[in-house]
Design a protein around this motif. Sequence first.
Motif, mmCIF file in Angstrom:
data_model
loop_
_atom_site.group_PDB
_atom_site.id
_atom_site.type_symbol
_atom_site.label_atom_id
_atom_site.label_comp_id
_atom_site.label_asym_id
_atom_site.label_seq_id
_atom_site.Cartn_x
_atom_site.Cartn_y
_atom_site.Cartn_z
ATOM 1 N N UNK A 38 0.837 -1.194 0.000
ATOM 2 C CA UNK A 38 0.000 0.000 0.000
ATOM 3 C C UNK A 38 0.872 1.243 0.000
ATOM 4 N N UNK A 39 0.356 2.281 -0.633
ATOM 5 C CA UNK A 39 1.066 3.553 -0.781
ATOM 6 C C UNK A 39 0.279 4.654 -0.077
ATOM 7 N N UNK A 40 0.913 5.798 0.067
ATOM 8 C CA UNK A 40 0.238 6.947 0.663
ATOM 9 C C UNK A 40 -0.602 7.628 -0.408
ATOM 10 N N UNK A 41 -1.901 7.382 -0.367
ATOM 11 C CA UNK A 41 -2.840 8.015 -1.288
ATOM 12 C C UNK A 41 -4.218 8.074 -0.619
ATOM 13 N N UNK A 42 -4.355 8.984 0.371
ATOM 14 C CA UNK A 42 -5.651 9.117 1.047
ATOM 15 C C UNK A 42 -6.741 9.502 0.047
ATOM 16 N N UNK A 43 -7.945 9.064 0.202
ATOM 17 C CA UNK A 43 -8.504 8.270 1.289
ATOM 18 C C UNK A 43 -8.410 6.766 1.056
ATOM 19 N N UNK A 44 -7.743 6.348 -0.010
ATOM 20 C CA UNK A 44 -7.697 4.936 -0.389
ATOM 21 C C UNK A 44 -6.768 4.115 0.502
ATOM 22 N N UNK A 45 -5.562 4.635 0.702
ATOM 23 C CA UNK A 45 -4.600 3.940 1.558
ATOM 24 C C UNK A 45 -3.605 4.949 2.111
ATOM 25 N N UNK A 46 -3.259 4.755 3.377
ATOM 26 C CA UNK A 46 -2.304 5.625 4.056
ATOM 27 C C UNK A 46 -1.933 4.982 5.385
ATOM 28 N N UNK A 47 -0.967 5.572 6.064
ATOM 29 C CA UNK A 47 -0.485 5.068 7.349
ATOM 30 C C UNK A 47 -1.033 5.914 8.489
ATOM 31 N N UNK A 48 -1.469 5.255 9.545
ATOM 32 C CA UNK A 48 -1.857 5.921 10.784
ATOM 33 C C UNK A 48 -1.171 5.159 11.914
#
Length: 144
Positions: A38-48
Amino acid sequence: MKTFFFLFSLFCFASCSFPKDPENSYATAKSSGLKVGYVHHPPFSFKVSDEPAGSEVEMINEFADEQGLEVHYIYGTESELIKKMENYKLHIMVGGFKKNTMWKEKAGLSTTYTDNDNCILVARGENKLLYELETYLLNYKEKK
């Protein structure tokens, strides 16, 4: 008559292993977990807090639950993850990809699950995994 029997037997034998899964991605995912990049591309995928989040992460978690799969997420850039996928170190990649993604030559694309042409990337040639994922995505799209 012998020719018919031979052709019929050949057809039955050939269809037994459909869909093909030459790198055994689906079987590997069943036995040792589904590897999802997964890559950083809100709102689809991101890190929290070092944990994957986003709408596609939630979708993959639901798919994995339905399939009885444990999920292992790997965070990275698109180019890092696509290399892993090309070497079958990843099964699936999420990040808000569209059907016209620049990665379509290096990865298989699922059916779209939104009206905006969003799709999931899958390791090339892994048709059993793609089949199961697309079955899930088609049901997901109908619910929306």
